[in-house]
Design an enzyme around this catalytic site. Structure first.
Site, PDB file in Angstrom:
ATOM      1  N   GLU A  36       0.725  -1.284   0.399  1.00 56.67           N
ATOM      2  CA  GLU A  36       0.278   0.350   0.299  1.00 56.67           C
ATOM      3  C   GLU A  36       0.325   0.986  -0.536  1.00 56.67           C
ATOM      4  OE1 GLU A  36      -3.130   0.612  -0.473  1.00 56.67           O
ATOM      5  OE2 GLU A  36      -3.630  -2.054  -0.436  1.00 56.67           O
ATOM      6  N   CYS A 191     -12.708   1.604 -15.905  1.00 56.43           N
ATOM      7  CA  CYS A 191     -12.876   2.796 -15.482  1.00 56.43           C
ATOM      8  C   CYS A 191     -11.850   4.606 -15.552  1.00 56.43           C
ATOM      9  CB  CYS A 191     -13.899   3.252 -14.149  1.00 56.43           C
ATOM     10  SG  CYS A 191     -15.251   4.613 -14.088  1.00 56.43           S
ATOM     11  N   CYS A 198     -16.936   1.726 -21.293  1.00 49.38           N
ATOM     12  CA  CYS A 198     -18.403   1.466 -19.660  1.00 49.38           C
ATOM     13  C   CYS A 198     -18.826   0.712 -21.053  1.00 49.38           C
ATOM     14  CB  CYS A 198     -18.897   2.876 -20.878  1.00 49.38           C
ATOM     15  SG  CYS A 198     -18.207   4.639 -20.309  1.00 49.38           S
ATOM     16  N   CYS A 201     -18.600  -2.215 -18.185  1.00 53.34           N
ATOM     17  CA  CYS A 201     -18.532  -2.259 -16.875  1.00 53.34           C
ATOM     18  C   CYS A 201     -20.209  -2.357 -16.498  1.00 53.34           C
ATOM     19  CB  CYS A 201     -18.834   0.054 -16.340  1.00 53.34           C
ATOM     20  SG  CYS A 201     -18.920   0.252 -14.997  1.00 53.34           S
ATOM     21  N   CYS A 207     -24.730   4.738 -13.930  1.00 48.24           N
ATOM     22  CA  CYS A 207     -23.979   5.627 -13.579  1.00 48.24           C
ATOM     23  C   CYS A 207     -24.284   6.981 -14.533  1.00 48.24           C
ATOM     24  CB  CYS A 207     -22.431   5.288 -14.336  1.00 48.24           C
ATOM     25  SG  CYS A 207     -20.943   6.573 -14.340  1.00 48.24           S
TER      26      CYS A 207
END
Length: 354
Positions: A36, A191, A198, A201, A207
């Site tokens: 991370e 995205c 799209c 998605c 959306c």
DNA sequence: AAGGCGGGGTT
DNA sequence: AACCCAGCCTT
């Protein structure tokens, strides 16, 4: 939230998500944490080789806590944002001394560790412990800004707060580890910043940006500002045995804690370098050999680097004190060096051509 | 609330 | 050349 956001995302993730990144193997809080931190403002493909080498050298949090800072910085060399490495090292010692070498599974406590903020703490909670916590990294910001048509630049506090509310609302109670990976994967693979897919998605029907055909409006872009131009002399000083003089940077600021080349104010001309070496470093040198300069760009300014090579003719040991030290080239390359300095020491002429 | 802090990949 | 990237910390 009562919509199908998380369910659709998880179904998509099972089919298309990334399940095989290095930190997904032998998953524990330490490996999740290191990944991370490395991934902050840094792309996955860049991080992978650094992560592998880092884990080879520092397999556990205790190994990291006991290591010298120079060793940690050298494994960060080229990755940038070096405060991350110093904070990582400090936090490792905190984990050992204050938590018995075990990572706390509490978000608030994690946030007390140096270098761990709200989103990174949440990522560790979710990824390592599979406990509910909402993340908000660059990928999630983009997905949520589009899904909810949130206007404005996410660097602005009000926009950020709105995005955090959406992030909290969508985070499910079950399968949080997978959900967290899923929403990041969606941002990274579908995205995307430019030309989002799209049609692939799982969230396309709800959306708002998609419905309005306004994908490019979200997230709002950062207000742009011209970067200042700065200049410096960088001295490649060699003694008669072929060693190079390096100077350790102050612990904070640009390249904090790293080894770099001694610098001279650009107000001095090439003909003044010898005198400047004598005065500021106490070194007598032969005529400088000029190497063509190059420009290095930071996130907030450009730096014109004018390198010059000088051979020390007098006593070199006078400079070997405090932040200044002589290193053989091979040894120097094992240190924590900024990327352009590493390049300059390795191939001075080639670097200048860049 | 805004700005400092790297280096590489992408367009 | 500008923008972005699994952000955090300081001021």
């Amino acid at each position: 939230m009562n919509d199908a956001f998380a369910d659709r995302l998880l179904a998509w993730y099972d089919q298309h998500g990334r399940h095989d990144l290095p930190w997904h193997h032998d998953r524990n809080a330490y490996r999740v944490w290191v990944s991370e931190i490395m991934l902050q403002q840094t792309q996955v493909t860049t991080v992978i080789p650094y992560f592998e080498a880092f884990m080879q050298r520092f397999p556990t949090v205790r190994d990291l806590a006991e290591a010298p800072e120079d060793d940690v910085l050298s494994h960060w060399s080229g990755l940038g944002y070096y405060a991350r490495a110093r904070n990582l090292h400090k936090a490792a010692r905190q984990v050992v001394q204050e938590h018995g070498g075990e990572f706390p599974d509490d978000q608030e406590i994690l946030e007390t560790l140096t270098g761990i903020g709200r989103s990174t703490a949440a990522a560790i909670i979710a990824q390592a412990f599979n406990k509910r916590a909402a993340i908000l990294d660059g990928n999630v910001k983009r997905v949520l800004a589009r899904y909810h048509a949130v206007p404005g630049w996410p660097g602005k506090t009000s926009v950020l707060q709105e995005l955090w509310q959406h992030a909290e609302a969508h985070t499910p109670t079950g399968r949080v580890r997978d959900y967290t990976q899923a929403i990041m994967d969606l941002g990274a693979m579908v995205c995307t910043r430019t030309r989002p897919a799209c049609g692939d998605c799982p969230l396309q029907t709800d959306c708002l940006a998609r419905q309005r055909d306004e994908l490019t409006l979200y997230p709002g872009s950062k207000p742009r500002k011209a970067k200042p131009e700065k200049t410096t002399w960088m001295l490649i000083l060699e003694d008669t045995e072929g060693r190079i003089l390096l100077e350790r940077r102050p612990p904070s600021g640009i390249w904090g804690g790293l080894w770099s080349l001694p610098e001279i104010d650009p107000a001095h001309g090439i003909d003044e370098l010898q005198e400047a070496c004598d005065r500021t470093l106490g070194l007598s040198c032969a005529e400088p050999e000029l190497i063509s300069g190059f420009r290095h760009t930071f996130s907030h300014y450009h730096l014109h680097i004018r390198p010059a090579r000088l051979t020390v003719t007098g006593d070199a040991t006078v400079a070997d004190s405090g932040r200044l030290r002589w290193f053989f080239r091979d040894k120097a390359l094992t240190l924590g060096l900024p990327a352009p300095i590493r390049s300059l020491i390795t191939e001075p002429e080639q670097t200048a051509l860049l």
